[in-house]
Enzyme design. Sequence first.
Site, PDB file in Angstrom:
ATOM      1  N   ASN A   9      13.903  -7.251  14.762  1.00 12.48           N
ATOM      2  CA  ASN A   9      13.261  -7.594  13.499  1.00 12.48           C
ATOM      3  C   ASN A   9      14.227  -7.231  12.370  1.00 12.48           C
ATOM      4  O   ASN A   9      14.333  -6.081  11.995  1.00 12.48           O
ATOM      5  CB  ASN A   9      11.940  -6.805  13.380  1.00 12.48           C
ATOM      6  CG  ASN A   9      11.217  -7.077  12.072  1.00 12.48           C
ATOM      7  OD1 ASN A   9      11.609  -7.965  11.315  1.00 12.48           O
ATOM      8  ND2 ASN A   9      10.170  -6.317  11.803  1.00 12.48           N
ATOM      9  N   TRP A  10      14.925  -8.239  11.883  1.00  6.65           N
ATOM     10  CA  TRP A  10      15.938  -7.974  10.836  1.00  6.65           C
ATOM     11  C   TRP A  10      15.305  -7.689   9.479  1.00  6.65           C
ATOM     12  O   TRP A  10      15.990  -7.302   8.546  1.00  6.65           O
ATOM     13  CB  TRP A  10      16.881  -9.172  10.711  1.00  6.65           C
ATOM     14  CG  TRP A  10      17.857  -9.332  11.832  1.00  6.65           C
ATOM     15  CD1 TRP A  10      17.963  -8.565  12.962  1.00  6.65           C
ATOM     16  CD2 TRP A  10      18.903 -10.317  11.923  1.00  6.65           C
ATOM     17  NE1 TRP A  10      19.001  -9.008  13.751  1.00  6.65           N
ATOM     18  CE2 TRP A  10      19.592 -10.081  13.137  1.00  6.65           C
ATOM     19  CE3 TRP A  10      19.312 -11.364  11.117  1.00  6.65           C
ATOM     20  CZ2 TRP A  10      20.676 -10.871  13.555  1.00  6.65           C
ATOM     21  CZ3 TRP A  10      20.382 -12.150  11.524  1.00  6.65           C
ATOM     22  CH2 TRP A  10      21.063 -11.901  12.725  1.00  6.65           C
ATOM     23  N   LYS A  11      14.018  -7.964   9.354  1.00  3.93           N
ATOM     24  CA  LYS A  11      13.329  -7.799   8.061  1.00  3.93           C
ATOM     25  C   LYS A  11      14.083  -8.573   6.970  1.00  3.93           C
ATOM     26  O   LYS A  11      14.578  -9.657   7.243  1.00  3.93           O
ATOM     27  CB  LYS A  11      13.153  -6.315   7.739  1.00  3.93           C
ATOM     28  CG  LYS A  11      12.500  -5.569   8.916  1.00  3.93           C
ATOM     29  CD  LYS A  11      12.035  -4.201   8.594  1.00  3.93           C
ATOM     30  CE  LYS A  11      11.404  -3.580   9.835  1.00  3.93           C
ATOM     31  NZ  LYS A  11      10.833  -2.274   9.612  1.00  3.93           N
ATOM     32  N   HIS A  96       2.767  -7.659  11.028  1.00  6.37           N
ATOM     33  CA  HIS A  96       3.599  -6.463  10.888  1.00  6.37           C
ATOM     34  C   HIS A  96       3.027  -5.575   9.774  1.00  6.37           C
ATOM     35  O   HIS A  96       2.520  -6.087   8.775  1.00  6.37           O
ATOM     36  CB  HIS A  96       5.038  -6.869  10.571  1.00  6.37           C
ATOM     37  CG  HIS A  96       5.983  -5.707  10.650  1.00  6.37           C
ATOM     38  ND1 HIS A  96       6.110  -4.798   9.645  1.00  6.37           N
ATOM     39  CD2 HIS A  96       6.807  -5.293  11.646  1.00  6.37           C
ATOM     40  CE1 HIS A  96       6.995  -3.874  10.007  1.00  6.37           C
ATOM     41  NE2 HIS A  96       7.432  -4.149  11.223  1.00  6.37           N
ATOM     42  N   GLU A  98       4.329  -4.014   7.466  1.00  7.63           N
ATOM     43  CA  GLU A  98       4.860  -4.254   6.120  1.00  7.63           C
ATOM     44  C   GLU A  98       4.195  -5.471   5.482  1.00  7.63           C
ATOM     45  O   GLU A  98       4.034  -5.533   4.267  1.00  7.63           O
ATOM     46  CB  GLU A  98       6.393  -4.409   6.184  1.00  7.63           C
ATOM     47  CG  GLU A  98       7.057  -3.057   6.405  1.00  7.63           C
ATOM     48  CD  GLU A  98       8.361  -3.099   7.177  1.00  7.63           C
ATOM     49  OE1 GLU A  98       8.974  -4.167   7.277  1.00  7.63           O
ATOM     50  OE2 GLU A  98       8.756  -2.027   7.693  1.00  7.63           O
ATOM     51  N   GLU A 170       3.012  -0.376  16.918  1.00  8.11           N
ATOM     52  CA  GLU A 170       3.985   0.189  15.977  1.00  8.11           C
ATOM     53  C   GLU A 170       3.294   1.162  15.024  1.00  8.11           C
ATOM     54  O   GLU A 170       2.784   0.746  13.970  1.00  8.11           O
ATOM     55  CB  GLU A 170       4.606  -0.932  15.146  1.00  8.11           C
ATOM     56  CG  GLU A 170       5.472  -1.875  15.922  1.00  8.11           C
ATOM     57  CD  GLU A 170       6.564  -2.455  15.022  1.00  8.11           C
ATOM     58  OE1 GLU A 170       7.732  -2.308  15.372  1.00  8.11           O
ATOM     59  OE2 GLU A 170       6.240  -3.008  13.971  1.00  8.11           O
ATOM     60  N   GLY A 176      10.938   3.180  10.749  1.00  3.16           N
ATOM     61  CA  GLY A 176      12.013   3.472   9.791  1.00  3.16           C
ATOM     62  C   GLY A 176      12.122   4.923   9.375  1.00  3.16           C
ATOM     63  O   GLY A 176      12.773   5.241   8.381  1.00  3.16           O
ATOM     64  N   SER A 216      11.394   3.272  15.044  1.00  3.89           N
ATOM     65  CA  SER A 216      12.565   4.146  15.195  1.00  3.89           C
ATOM     66  C   SER A 216      13.168   4.139  16.595  1.00  3.89           C
ATOM     67  O   SER A 216      13.642   5.170  17.082  1.00  3.89           O
ATOM     68  CB  SER A 216      12.223   5.570  14.757  1.00  3.89           C
ATOM     69  OG  SER A 216      11.920   5.594  13.379  1.00  3.89           O
ATOM     70  N   GLY A 237      13.810  -2.516  14.519  1.00  5.83           N
ATOM     71  CA  GLY A 237      14.179  -2.857  13.142  1.00  5.83           C
ATOM     72  C   GLY A 237      15.593  -2.384  12.852  1.00  5.83           C
ATOM     73  O   GLY A 237      16.576  -3.052  13.172  1.00  5.83           O
ATOM     74  N   GLY A 238      15.710  -1.220  12.261  1.00  2.00           N
ATOM     75  CA  GLY A 238      16.993  -0.672  11.804  1.00  2.00           C
ATOM     76  C   GLY A 238      18.120  -0.809  12.831  1.00  2.00           C
ATOM     77  O   GLY A 238      19.216  -1.275  12.497  1.00  2.00           O
TER      78      GLY A 238
HETATM   79  P1  PGA Z   1      12.427   0.439  12.879  1.00  2.00           P
HETATM   80  O1  PGA Z   1      11.447  -0.776  12.546  1.00  2.00           O
HETATM   81  O2  PGA Z   1      13.007   0.185  14.239  1.00  2.00           O
HETATM   82  O3  PGA Z   1      13.447   0.414  11.801  1.00  2.00           O
HETATM   83  O4  PGA Z   1      11.592   1.682  12.859  1.00  2.00           O
HETATM   84  C1  PGA Z   1      10.616  -1.327  13.521  1.00  2.00           C
HETATM   85  C2  PGA Z   1       9.751  -2.410  12.935  1.00  2.00           C
HETATM   86  O5  PGA Z   1       9.272  -2.249  11.807  1.00  2.00           O
HETATM   87  O6  PGA Z   1       9.526  -3.453  13.565  1.00  2.00           O
END
Ligand code: PGA
Length: 255
Positions: A9-11, A96, A98, A170, A176, A216, A237-238
Amino acid sequence: MNKILIVANWKCNPPTLRQARQLFGSVKKGLSNSKNKKVEVVICPPFPFILNIKSEILNLKLGAQNCFWEKRGAFTGEVSPQMLKDLGCQYVILGHSERRRYFGETDEQINKKVKAALSANLKPILCMGENQEQRSQGKTKELLEEQLISALKLDLKLKTKILNLAVAYEPLWAIGTGRACPPKEVQSVNLLLRKILSRKFGAEKAEKIRILYGGSVNSKNAVPYIKEAGSQGLLIGGASLKAKEFLAVIRKLNR
Ligand code: PGA
């Protein structure tokens, strides 16, 4: 046997097309040079980059991070599942945290999106999780049950497509933050989600729906989620923004 599903997930990253191509190119190269038998990799870039990155290799697929629930029409700024499908996306992340938090997406809207994605033959990756406060109040399971059940109100026709679904647990406090959820806790959530899926779709189908963990995840902590907690994939994500780190996760899962 389903492959392990690893979703990047590159966001809202990276900022330029050149960097997006570079990142995708490095992942693609890394995967073509390695034996990747056990893992299906999905890259979910921001919308504008989707058309510009193409995967010709097996086990590397494209996804989007969101979609709208209508096929077309006067909905400024929205992108339909059909459009994503037409661009070569196979997956779409929905619900998600977010999206729920910053854009006010509700369970009802997420349900509409899941239905629209399944109808368009996209594979939804349905996200859910509790925040820190809900966790401290012991409300995690109740909340997950609510989120899962309301997102999956489907008619009979769409129920026949349910094997296209993946669910991602999640916890918000783990996203994050560098504070990944302990695999033991993820295991108990997996059991709960599987039980609810069984009740809704029957045990045989529920067994085949992949449940992912996200929050994370990196190359150092990834393996126990699959080997101990019983997750069938990871939403990253990250760590998916660094090709080397992302490829290290995949390499470890192929061992
Ligand atoms: P993260 O994000 O790996 O940076 O914690 C995961 C996500 O939000 O899908």
